[in-house]
Scaffold this active site. Structure first.
Site, PDB file in Angstrom:
ATOM      1  N   ARG A  37      12.260 -22.419  -6.683  1.00 44.49           N
ATOM      2  CA  ARG A  37      11.321 -23.329  -6.033  1.00 44.49           C
ATOM      3  C   ARG A  37      11.237 -24.667  -6.766  1.00 44.49           C
ATOM      4  O   ARG A  37      10.962 -25.698  -6.152  1.00 44.49           O
ATOM      5  CB  ARG A  37       9.937 -22.681  -5.944  1.00 44.49           C
ATOM      6  N   LYS A 202       3.196  -7.183   0.912  1.00 43.89           N
ATOM      7  CA  LYS A 202       1.971  -7.729   1.525  1.00 43.89           C
ATOM      8  C   LYS A 202       1.807  -7.105   2.903  1.00 43.89           C
ATOM      9  O   LYS A 202       1.942  -7.762   3.938  1.00 43.89           O
ATOM     10  CB  LYS A 202       2.073  -9.243   1.638  1.00 43.89           C
ATOM     11  N   GLY A 360       9.279 -15.846  -1.495  1.00 48.17           N
ATOM     12  CA  GLY A 360       9.463 -16.060  -2.923  1.00 48.17           C
ATOM     13  C   GLY A 360      10.143 -14.882  -3.605  1.00 48.17           C
ATOM     14  O   GLY A 360      11.125 -15.057  -4.340  1.00 48.17           O
ATOM     15  N   GLY A 384       5.494 -16.292   3.935  1.00 45.04           N
ATOM     16  CA  GLY A 384       4.439 -16.312   4.950  1.00 45.04           C
ATOM     17  C   GLY A 384       4.599 -17.493   5.903  1.00 45.04           C
ATOM     18  O   GLY A 384       4.458 -17.356   7.120  1.00 45.04           O
TER      19      GLY A 384
HETATM   20  P1  ADP Z   1       8.111 -12.111  -0.356  1.00 43.70           P
HETATM   21  O1  ADP Z   1       7.562 -12.827  -1.562  1.00 43.70           O
HETATM   22  O2  ADP Z   1       9.604 -12.210  -0.282  1.00 43.70           O
HETATM   23  O3  ADP Z   1       7.428 -12.537   0.915  1.00 43.70           O
HETATM   24  P2  ADP Z   1       6.406  -9.819  -0.824  1.00 43.70           P
HETATM   25  O4  ADP Z   1       5.593 -10.643  -1.759  1.00 43.70           O
HETATM   26  O5  ADP Z   1       5.773  -9.368   0.437  1.00 43.70           O
HETATM   27  O6  ADP Z   1       7.806 -10.532  -0.513  1.00 43.70           O
HETATM   28  O7  ADP Z   1       6.842  -8.456  -1.532  1.00 43.70           O
HETATM   29  C1  ADP Z   1       7.635  -8.403  -2.706  1.00 43.70           C
HETATM   30  C2  ADP Z   1       7.285  -7.189  -3.521  1.00 43.70           C
HETATM   31  O8  ADP Z   1       7.337  -6.013  -2.719  1.00 43.70           O
HETATM   32  C3  ADP Z   1       8.225  -6.953  -4.662  1.00 43.70           C
HETATM   33  O9  ADP Z   1       7.554  -7.238  -5.865  1.00 43.70           O
HETATM   34  C4  ADP Z   1       8.591  -5.451  -4.546  1.00 43.70           C
HETATM   35  O10 ADP Z   1       8.535  -4.782  -5.769  1.00 43.70           O
HETATM   36  C5  ADP Z   1       7.526  -4.944  -3.603  1.00 43.70           C
HETATM   37  N1  ADP Z   1       7.910  -3.708  -2.870  1.00 43.70           N
HETATM   38  C6  ADP Z   1       8.966  -3.516  -2.074  1.00 43.70           C
HETATM   39  N2  ADP Z   1       9.021  -2.240  -1.632  1.00 43.70           N
HETATM   40  C7  ADP Z   1       7.966  -1.602  -2.173  1.00 43.70           C
HETATM   41  C8  ADP Z   1       7.485  -0.249  -2.117  1.00 43.70           C
HETATM   42  N3  ADP Z   1       8.112   0.696  -1.416  1.00 43.70           N
HETATM   43  N4  ADP Z   1       6.361   0.038  -2.815  1.00 43.70           N
HETATM   44  C9  ADP Z   1       5.732  -0.906  -3.544  1.00 43.70           C
HETATM   45  N5  ADP Z   1       6.138  -2.208  -3.638  1.00 43.70           N
HETATM   46  C10 ADP Z   1       7.242  -2.544  -2.964  1.00 43.70           C
HETATM   47 MG    MG Z   2       5.773 -12.492  -2.686  1.00 43.48          MG
END
Ligand code: ADP
Ligand code: MG
Length: 403
Positions: A37, A202, A360, A384
């Site tokens: 970023r 999330k 992210g 998001g």
């Molecule tokens: P992004 O930032 O790409 O939008 P998120 O913030 O929603 O993604 O999610 C990222 C996190 O989701 C990572 O830290 C990962 O460890 C977690 N994650 C993925 N699968 C699982 C799971 N089955 N249980 C708990 N955490 C998970």
């Molecule tokens: Mg995230």
């Protein structure tokens, strides 16, 4: 599409320009884990420095409680930005106030400084319009113009994203313009089949997205933490995995909605169950029918999709003409639970049409797994924000820039 761009601001020689960046990088013990970023913010900053503006960078980092918290200081980010720019970068330990004003006054043409985490000010994220506007007015005193370039926050109606743009002449920076160019292609006649892959943690943020995406896509693949709410909706027992019990009914509705629209909603058939949430946790692959029948019983946690599912997801992705992916398929930070995420990333690199990674953590995941940015059509800095854009929502931080 009448986004105001940098040229609309005219000659910026000597002008004080606040640039809202999204420098919200993953940090661990003060060490930046992925500087994507920061690097994504550089083109606009260089452009403004070359135009002899006096550049004031504003950003948030993490979710501090509306008060100063050294764990969320932008100081290490300012240092890294200086290394990348190869130029001195000043840093001020507050966002507004006497020392911020003094530092801005001392800034010469073609120089840059970073203000402290804007979320140390509780008004930044206030739901009250007047509170936010008052804070934005304080920021506005530091600036002659405002450039909004934090794509990751344009879906937020926050003082430094939305309100500030209503007070001083404002325009979108190069990052926002570039992000929109790609995401626009995903909403205007994307090549079919169009597949969206969702995962991450999330859960409640992202579940609602599915409903909005159903009319727009051909296939939705679900992994990551949100998958357990779907599996529970189908009657499976998920042990101690992430689960939003109060969403189970809603999710059942999405599953029916997908079926009636002819959208393939694809869930994993196998899961990697672990004894605990730890890098070295005991783990085993099980079918979705037997998640509580491993040695870990009902206390087992699903931390990744299984190999059979990963292969199935990969083949669906590779046979798509357009793919958008947000959210890791598992806890990729632990190598033992990164295989599903790796398989998805690998498959995206083989897509012949447009492949976009958004978010992210998703961006950090592909880089930490050794993929290069050029292997994908586009890596979006916003998770998001990009999802809300694809849903067709109005994003306050874009609307205020004329979009
Ligand atoms: P992004 O930032 O790409 O939008 P998120 O913030 O929603 O993604 O999610 C990222 C996190 O989701 C990572 O830290 C990962 O460890 C977690 N994650 C993925 N699968 C699982 C799971 N089955 N249980 C708990 N955490 C998970
Ligand atoms: Mg995230």
């Amino acid at each position: 599409m009448a986004l105001r761009t940098l040229t609309s601001l005219g000659d910026l020689t000597g002008a004080r320009v606040i640039v809202r960046c999204d420098l919200n990088v993953p940090l661990k013990d003060g060490v930046i884990l992925d500087d994507g970023r920061i690097r994504a913010s550089v083109p606009t900053l260089r452009h403004l420095l070359a135009a002899n503006a006096r550049v004031i960078v504003v950003s948030h980092l993490g979710r501090p409680d509306g008060a100063p918290d050294p764990a969320f200081s932008l100081a290490p980010v300012a240092t890294r930005l200086g290394e990348i720019l190869g130029e001195p970068v000043g840093f001020v330990g507050e966002t507004v106030g006497e020392s911020a004003s003094a530092a801005v006054s001392g800034l010469g043409n073609g120089q840059l400084l970073v203000l402290e985490n804007v979320r140390f000010n509780v008004a930044e994220t206030s739901k009250d319009d007047a509170t936010r506007h008052a804070f934005a007015s304080q920021l506005a005193e530091l600036a002659d113009a405002f450039v909004s370039d934090g794509f990751g926050v344009v879906h937020r109606k926050q003082a430094s994203v939305f309100d500030l743009a209503t007070i001083v002449p404002s325009a979108a920076g190069l990052l926002i313009a570039a992000e929109l160019e790609v995401l626009y292609k995903l909403t205007e006649a994307p090549e079919r089949p169009y597949t969206v892959v969702l995962g991450g943690s999330k859960v409640s943020d992202k579940l609602g997205v599915i409903n909005h995406l159903l009319p727009r896509v051909d296939r939705i693949l679900i992994g990551g933490g949100m998958v357990f709410t779907f599996l529970a909706a189908l009657g499976h027992r998920v042990g101690a995995s992430l689960l939003e019990q109060e969403q189970v009914e809603t999710v059942r509705g999405y599953i029916e909605g997908a079926a009636s629209r002819g959208v393939e909603l694809v869930l994993p058939t196998d899961i990697v169950m672990a004894a605990s949430f730890a890098a070295n946790a005991d783990h085993t692959v099980t079918s979705i029918d037997a998640m509580e029948q491993t040695p870990f019983g009902a206390s087992g946690l699903g931390l990744d999709i299984g190999p059979e599912s990963a292969a199935m997801f990969a083949s669906i992705i590779e046979s798509s003409a357009t793919v958008f992916w947000n959210g890791p398929a598992g806890v990729f930070e632990f190598p033992a639970f990164s295989h599903g995420t790796r398989a998805i990333a690998e498959a995206l690199t083989k897509v012949r049409g447009l492949s976009v990674v958004g978010g992210g953590d998703s961006a950090a995941a592909v880089r930490s797994l050794g993929f290069r940015d050029e292997q994908f059509g586009h890596i979006s800095t916003g998770g998001g924000a990009s999802l809300e854009f694809l849903e067709g929502k109005t994003l306050p931080g874009l609307e205020v820039l004329g979009w």
